[in-house]
Design a protein around this motif. Structure first.
Motif, PDB file in Angstrom:
ATOM      1  N   ARG A  69      38.656  35.787  28.806  1.00 42.43           N
ATOM      2  CA  ARG A  69      39.292  35.098  27.896  1.00 42.43           C
ATOM      3  C   ARG A  69      38.457  35.986  26.569  1.00 42.43           C
ATOM      4  N   ASP A  70      37.813  35.721  26.475  1.00 46.44           N
ATOM      5  CA  ASP A  70      37.280  36.555  25.082  1.00 46.44           C
ATOM      6  C   ASP A  70      36.972  38.040  25.497  1.00 46.44           C
ATOM      7  N   GLN A  71      37.412  39.045  26.337  1.00 47.07           N
ATOM      8  CA  GLN A  71      37.337  40.411  25.455  1.00 47.07           C
ATOM      9  C   GLN A  71      38.673  40.269  25.659  1.00 47.07           C
ATOM     10  N   PRO A  72      38.964  42.382  24.576  1.00 47.23           N
ATOM     11  CA  PRO A  72      40.037  41.883  23.791  1.00 47.23           C
ATOM     12  C   PRO A  72      41.082  42.456  24.990  1.00 47.23           C
ATOM     13  N   ILE A  73      42.264  41.620  25.040  1.00 48.59           N
ATOM     14  CA  ILE A  73      43.719  42.534  25.705  1.00 48.59           C
ATOM     15  C   ILE A  73      43.665  43.415  26.484  1.00 48.59           C
ATOM     16  N   SER A  74      43.863  43.943  27.604  1.00 51.14           N
ATOM     17  CA  SER A  74      43.748  45.117  28.179  1.00 51.14           C
ATOM     18  C   SER A  74      44.869  45.501  29.465  1.00 51.14           C
ATOM     19  N   THR A  75      44.974  45.984  29.722  1.00 47.56           N
ATOM     20  CA  THR A  75      45.737  46.017  31.262  1.00 47.56           C
ATOM     21  C   THR A  75      44.633  45.742  32.177  1.00 47.56           C
ATOM     22  N   GLU A  76      43.170  46.804  31.816  1.00 45.98           N
ATOM     23  CA  GLU A  76      42.009  45.560  33.355  1.00 45.98           C
ATOM     24  C   GLU A  76      41.948  44.276  32.950  1.00 45.98           C
ATOM     25  N   ASN A  78      44.183  42.207  31.951  1.00 39.60           N
ATOM     26  CA  ASN A  78      44.799  40.956  32.770  1.00 39.60           C
ATOM     27  C   ASN A  78      44.687  40.716  34.188  1.00 39.60           C
ATOM     28  N   VAL A  79      44.553  42.560  35.138  1.00 41.41           N
ATOM     29  CA  VAL A  79      44.906  42.766  35.931  1.00 41.41           C
ATOM     30  C   VAL A  79      43.847  42.136  36.729  1.00 41.41           C
ATOM     31  N   SER A  80      42.833  42.010  36.295  1.00 40.14           N
ATOM     32  CA  SER A  80      41.899  40.389  36.799  1.00 40.14           C
ATOM     33  C   SER A  80      41.880  39.688  36.985  1.00 40.14           C
ATOM     34  N   LEU A  84      42.727  36.662  39.800  1.00 38.82           N
ATOM     35  CA  LEU A  84      41.595  35.808  40.080  1.00 38.82           C
ATOM     36  C   LEU A  84      42.491  34.576  40.160  1.00 38.82           C
ATOM     37  N   LEU A  85      43.310  34.339  39.366  1.00 33.44           N
ATOM     38  CA  LEU A  85      44.743  32.935  39.186  1.00 33.44           C
ATOM     39  C   LEU A  85      44.939  32.886  40.676  1.00 33.44           C
ATOM     40  N   GLY A  86      46.002  34.595  41.266  1.00 38.76           N
ATOM     41  CA  GLY A  86      46.405  34.935  42.555  1.00 38.76           C
ATOM     42  C   GLY A  86      45.997  34.274  43.799  1.00 38.76           C
ATOM     43  N   GLU A  87      44.115  34.306  43.727  1.00 35.33           N
ATOM     44  CA  GLU A  87      42.898  33.646  44.653  1.00 35.33           C
ATOM     45  C   GLU A  87      43.222  32.332  44.205  1.00 35.33           C
ATOM     46  N   LYS A  88      43.409  31.635  43.301  1.00 36.73           N
ATOM     47  CA  LYS A  88      43.441  30.277  43.315  1.00 36.73           C
ATOM     48  C   LYS A  88      44.730  29.440  43.388  1.00 36.73           C
ATOM     49  N   ILE A  89      45.501  30.739  43.346  1.00 39.51           N
ATOM     50  CA  ILE A  89      46.985  29.530  44.066  1.00 39.51           C
ATOM     51  C   ILE A  89      47.103  29.937  45.393  1.00 39.51           C
TER      52      ILE A  89
END
Length: 142
Positions: A69-76, A78-80, A84-89
């Motif tokens: 969340r604290d990183q600048p918005i980037s493709t990398e 977003n993918v991470s 992570l959210l996919g694993e939690k789902i």
């Protein structure tokens, strides 16, 4: 707000708040006298942590999400985050299935016991419990 009031407001132990600080997922400001000062930003942060904990996120996963969340918005980034959210789902869906099955078993046992039918259905109840135990053990191994 000081730690005692902060903990009381959110109905958690002050030690839990200190633990969150130690794990760098909650960062209050420090006064000149060294006391922690919990402001509105800390409240938002704690609310975020509480929601994630209720959803089953571990401290490590919360740390990862906060770092992302604290990183600048980037493709990398977003993918991470999506990964992570996919694993939690997947984990949440597995938990839902487990609790649905547990609910079915409890309903069946209740029906088998209802109206003084326990003695007559004791063997069936034991089989249901043993089957559910076997399922839970298989689930733990994964």
């Amino acid at each position: 707000m000081q730690i005692k009031d902060f903990a009381t407001k959110y109905q958690i132990q002050a030690d839990t708040i200190r633990y969150y600080e130690k794990e760098n997922i909650l960062t209050p400001k420090r006064r000149e006298n060294g006391y922690r000062e919990y402001n509105e930003e800390c409240e938002k942060q704690l609310q975020f942590i509480i929601v994630l904990k209720q959803l089953g996120f571990t401290i490590k996963e919360i740390q990862q999400l906060l770092q992302l969340r604290d990183q600048p918005i980037s493709t990398e980034c977003n993918v991470s985050t999506v990964s992570l959210l996919g694993e939690k789902i997947i984990s949440l869906e597995e938990n839902i299935q487990f609790y649905q099955k547990a609910l079915q078993v409890v309903h069946k046992i209740k029906d088998l016991i209802d109206e003084d039918k326990y003695v007559r259905n004791q063997g069936v109840i034991e089989e249901l419990m043993l089957g559910f135990f076997t399922d839970t053990q298989a689930r733990r191994i994964r």
